[in-house]
Scaffold this active site. Structure first.
Site, short mmCIF file in Angstrom:
data_model
loop_
_atom_site.label_atom_id
_atom_site.label_comp_id
_atom_site.label_asym_id
_atom_site.label_seq_id
_atom_site.Cartn_x
_atom_site.Cartn_y
_atom_site.Cartn_z
N LYS A 278 16.62 42.29 -4.53
CA LYS A 278 17.54 43.38 -4.18
C LYS A 278 16.79 44.44 -3.38
CE LYS A 278 20.55 43.19 -8.29
NZ LYS A 278 21.84 42.90 -7.64
N ARG A 352 25.85 34.49 -13.80
CA ARG A 352 26.72 33.33 -14.01
C ARG A 352 25.94 32.14 -14.52
NH1 ARG A 352 28.74 33.60 -7.95
NH2 ARG A 352 28.36 35.79 -8.43
N1 BES Z 1 24.10 42.39 -11.68
C1 BES Z 1 24.59 42.09 -10.39
C2 BES Z 1 25.99 42.64 -10.15
C3 BES Z 1 26.10 44.13 -9.91
C4 BES Z 1 25.84 44.67 -8.68
C5 BES Z 1 26.56 44.95 -10.91
C6 BES Z 1 25.97 46.02 -8.47
C7 BES Z 1 26.70 46.31 -10.70
C8 BES Z 1 26.40 46.84 -9.47
C9 BES Z 1 24.65 40.59 -10.20
O1 BES Z 1 23.68 39.87 -10.85
C10 BES Z 1 24.49 40.32 -8.74
O2 BES Z 1 23.47 40.63 -8.23
N2 BES Z 1 25.53 39.76 -8.13
C11 BES Z 1 25.50 39.49 -6.73
C12 BES Z 1 26.16 38.15 -6.52
C13 BES Z 1 26.03 37.63 -5.12
C14 BES Z 1 24.59 37.34 -4.79
C15 BES Z 1 26.86 36.37 -5.00
C16 BES Z 1 26.26 40.60 -6.00
O3 BES Z 1 27.25 41.12 -6.54
O4 BES Z 1 25.83 40.98 -4.93
MN MN Z 2 21.91 39.72 -9.72
#
Ligand code: BES
Ligand code: MN
Ligand code: ZN
Length: 499
Positions: A278, A352
């Protein structure tokens, strides 16, 4: 903060702070106070305060009685526009106003009753105060002192039925709020302290204080035995061992008809994204990526302490998503517990993977319903904002039940569909599935379409995406402006107690 009940004693010490409601009247700048006792009205009109204080929301007016007690008239706006949620919000504002100057307060509860529903009105009053009183100050060397320690809920006259309801409301709502606040504490704890191993220990320890709860904690070897290849792939780059906390609550009376509900929670103690790292701005606050697990634990905790009639299983999938030379690389293909193969295109779509294996484990227990909660997608914030919890499901009846449970406790929830094209989008050409759709569009539903592959289709299942509501809910005065909200604990507790 402790709550107690009293029946109008009259012989006050003369130092009390007594809280009563005041309403704004239509078209008039006069506060409606016809339901106040005569002595309060006399005192109020002597000060001729009615011009500066019109009973509108957020305002309060303090005036003395002849015996020396202080009355606080709390503005609640027009009576017709008040509901249980605005009452909850106004009580939170009352707490903020009085917390530093008073050690105790008396609330004349009968005057606050809405829609003739003393139970729901008391729930709003107690929750508003107790949830607003929450502070996370464990790591502050100088803590702010809250003077307010005692709230007395006062009935005007002897009334056995209302006395019983008030005592019950204090008992039940204290447990619910303590559980919401326990959830908030877990989420707010930083990741260098609350790592997977410590988190599991904390929950295990707390679960010993519950009613008829058994706990089992599965470690890495057991997850290997369970063939949880997706879960383990998320933990591959971590310095801490993964944990699957398996809690079981058994009701006092079990018959053939006793329902069994399974709760599943995403417990990512920190989500760096893994190799699909990230950017630093998005990584900040990812300690809250375990909020799903503490939400389901909070509800499980409250339901056990309130002796729910249903059997409840609570499963917390706990690890962090970190990077080292052993971390899972994008393009990897792993095997899930249920045998399906998954191409990991993005290591940041890790929730997931953990949930999928835990959902398959939950399915094998053959519960009557499975509900999972997770901070699963950033897309949920795009579609539903900060304020609404996303709900996806394979069963319309379960949807109805969960939505009405949310509505009853005033938490916003909205259903999103799982449609065939989304299911298709989650298929890979070199494995059974991929962990990310072809585009970011519809990301919340596509994540649910992925999860669906790991749930026994015969079992009603619902997925709650709390990515938006789990964190700061600054529009809610009973939630901290910054930090964990504890949202959805009340919805799930209500759901469990309604079964
Ligand atoms: N924990 C995050 C989701 C999230 C993002 C929660 C921002 C709260 C605020 C999750 O693990 C994630 O990173 N999801 C990705 C999925 C994508 C790579 C398909 C996302 O939402 O960008
Ligand atoms: Mn994530
Ligand atoms: Zn995550």
């Amino acid at each position: 903060m402790k709550f107690s009940m009293s029946v109008n004693s009259k012989n006050k010490k003369g130092q009390e702070l007594i809280i009563i409601p005041a309403h704004k009247t239509k078209n008039k700048k006069v506060v409606s106070n016809t339901n106040w006792p005569q002595e309060y009205r006399n005192s109020f009109s002597k000060i001729k305060a009615s011009k500066s204080f019109d009973g509108s929301k957020g305002k309060a007016f303090l005036f003395p009685l002849e015996n020396g007690s202080t009355i606080m008239a709390v503005g609640l706006g027009e009576k017709e526009s008040l509901n249980f949620e605005s009452l909850r919000c106004e009580m939170a504002n009352v707490f903020k106003k009085i917390q530093h100057d008073n050690s105790e307060a008396i609330i004349k509860i009968e005057q606050f009753i809405l829609e003739d529903d003393i139970e729901k009105s008391l729930a709003s009053i107690i929750q508003g105060l107790m949830l607003a009183a929450y502070k996370f100050e464990r790591h502050l060397t100088t803590k702010s002192e809250t003077k307010l320690k005692k709230i007395i809920l006062e009935l005007d006259n002897k009334n056995p039925k209302n006395e019983k309801l008030t005592k019950k409301a204090i008992h039940e709502n204290s447990i619910v709020c303590e559980s919401v606040n326990f959830c908030r504490d877990l989420v707010n704890e930083p990741p260098n302290i609350l790592n997977s191993e410590y988190y599991a220990k904390l929950v295990e320890k707390d679960s010993k204080t519950l009613n008829r709860v058994k706990v089992k904690v599965l470690g890495k070897d057991q997850l290997k035995k369970e063939k949880m290849g997706m879960f383990l792939s998320v933990n591959a780059g971590s310095a801490y061992a993964p944990r699957l906390v398996h809690l079981t609550y058994t009701p006092k009376k079990v018959t053939k008809k006793t329902k069994h509900i399974a709760l599943v929670g995403k417990g990512l103690t920190f989500d760096t994204g893994g190799y699909s790292l990230k950017p630093s701005g998005s990584m900040m606050n990812m300690k809250f990526d375990m909020a799903g697990s503490s939400t389901v634990y909070g509800a499980f905790r409250a339901a056990s302490l309130l002796n729910s009639d249903v059997k409840i299983t609570c499963l917390l999938g706990i690890t962090d998503n970190a990077v080292n030379e052993k971390a899972t690389m994008p393009d990897s293909i792993v095997k899930a517990r249920n045998g399906k193969t998954v191409e990991i295109l993005n290591t940041d779509a890790e929730g997931r993977l953990v949930l999928g294996d835990v959902l398959s484990y939950a399915s094998d227990l053959k519960p009557d319903a499975i509900i999972d909660a997770a901070t699963l997608t950033g897309a949920c914030l795009v579609s539903l904002g900060n304020e609404i919890c996303g709900l996806m499901s394979n069963n319309d009846y379960l949807v109805e039940q969960i939505l009405s449970s949310a509505k009853e406790v005033d938490e916003y929830m909205w259903q999103l569909p799982i449609i065939e094209p989304f299911r298709k989008d989650m298929k890979s050409n070199i494995a059974d599935l991929k962990n990310m759709g072809g585009s970011r569009f519809g990301g919340t539903s596509k994540a649910a379409a992925f999860l669906e592959n790991f749930v026994d289709p015969k079992i009603p299942w619902a997925h709650l995406d709390i990515a938006g509501v789990g964190d700061s809910q600054s529009h809610l005065p009973y939630c901290p402006t910054k930090g964990a909200s504890g949202s959805i604990v009340r919805t799930l507790t209500n759901y469990l107690l309604n079964q």
